[in-house]
Motif scaffolding. Structure first.
Motif, PDB file in Angstrom:
ATOM      1  N   VAL A   5       0.854  -1.187   0.000  1.00  0.00           N
ATOM      2  CA  VAL A   5       0.000   0.000   0.000  1.00  0.00           C
ATOM      3  C   VAL A   5       0.892   1.241   0.000  1.00  0.00           C
ATOM      4  N   GLU A   6       0.777   2.043  -1.061  1.00  0.00           N
ATOM      5  CA  GLU A   6       1.545   3.278  -1.166  1.00  0.00           C
ATOM      6  C   GLU A   6       0.767   4.450  -0.585  1.00  0.00           C
ATOM      7  N   GLY A  16      10.061  21.538  -4.859  1.00  0.00           N
ATOM      8  CA  GLY A  16       9.572  21.049  -3.585  1.00  0.00           C
ATOM      9  C   GLY A  16       9.946  19.595  -3.319  1.00  0.00           C
ATOM     10  N   SER A  17       9.402  19.075  -2.233  1.00  0.00           N
ATOM     11  CA  SER A  17       9.730  17.714  -1.796  1.00  0.00           C
ATOM     12  C   SER A  17       8.464  16.948  -1.445  1.00  0.00           C
ATOM     13  N   LEU A  18       8.557  15.644  -1.610  1.00  0.00           N
ATOM     14  CA  LEU A  18       7.523  14.721  -1.162  1.00  0.00           C
ATOM     15  C   LEU A  18       8.202  13.457  -0.644  1.00  0.00           C
ATOM     16  N   ARG A  19       7.530  12.786   0.246  1.00  0.00           N
ATOM     17  CA  ARG A  19       8.020  11.507   0.741  1.00  0.00           C
ATOM     18  C   ARG A  19       6.949  10.446   0.528  1.00  0.00           C
ATOM     19  N   LEU A  20       7.273   9.445  -0.265  1.00  0.00           N
ATOM     20  CA  LEU A  20       6.364   8.338  -0.500  1.00  0.00           C
ATOM     21  C   LEU A  20       6.672   7.191   0.456  1.00  0.00           C
ATOM     22  N   SER A  21       5.623   6.511   0.874  1.00  0.00           N
ATOM     23  CA  SER A  21       5.776   5.343   1.735  1.00  0.00           C
ATOM     24  C   SER A  21       5.097   4.146   1.084  1.00  0.00           C
ATOM     25  N   CYS A  22       5.638   2.976   1.334  1.00  0.00           N
ATOM     26  CA  CYS A  22       5.042   1.733   0.838  1.00  0.00           C
ATOM     27  C   CYS A  22       5.104   0.720   1.968  1.00  0.00           C
ATOM     28  N   GLY A 108      -0.370   2.159  -6.723  1.00  0.00           N
ATOM     29  CA  GLY A 108       0.161   3.408  -7.269  1.00  0.00           C
ATOM     30  C   GLY A 108      -0.340   4.638  -6.532  1.00  0.00           C
ATOM     31  N   THR A 109       0.479   5.681  -6.575  1.00  0.00           N
ATOM     32  CA  THR A 109       0.106   6.965  -5.987  1.00  0.00           C
ATOM     33  C   THR A 109       0.561   8.067  -6.939  1.00  0.00           C
ATOM     34  N   GLN A 110      -0.321   9.046  -7.147  1.00  0.00           N
ATOM     35  CA  GLN A 110      -0.055  10.096  -8.122  1.00  0.00           C
ATOM     36  C   GLN A 110       0.846  11.172  -7.525  1.00  0.00           C
TER      37      GLN A 110
END
Length: 115
Positions: A5-6, A16-22, A108-110
């Protein structure tokens, strides 16, 4: 079976910045490599980064120096820290997990980077 699950996608301005988690669940002890791929509209899915159970990492040339993949084995979670984002980073980002026999994918995550 491994379930992924993302989370963490969204809209961000260039630079800018983003942090994705899985987060992985299920037969996670069998997972050897976890990674992130992305797919932009009209393009093929491409590798962003991956990390082995031992912590070795590999990055696409386009994200080297900007993105960092990490793994928390205790939480069965892999992260993708994305800094200095560019409009060309806009895509659906997918997490995957590789065991000896099977490759699993998340939903998936946009990620959208505005100029």
């Amino acid at each position: 079976q491994v379930h992924l699950v993302e989370s963490g996608g969204g809209l961000v301005q260039a630079g800018g910045s983003l942090r994705l988690s899985c987060a992985a669940s299920g037969s996670i002890v069998r997972v050897n490599v976890m990674g992130w791929y992305r797919q932009a509209p009209g393009k093929q899915r491409e590798l962003v980064a991956h990390i082995t159970s031992g912590g070795s990492t590999n990055y696409a040339d386009s994200v080297k120096g900007r993105f960092t993949i990490s793994r928390d084995n205790a939480k069965s979670t892999v992260y993708l820290q994305m800094n200095s984002l560019k409009p060309e980073d806009t895509a659906v980002y997918y997490c995957n997990a590789l065991t000896v026999t099977t490759l699993y994918w998340g939903q998936g995550t946009q990620v959208t980077v505005s100029s």
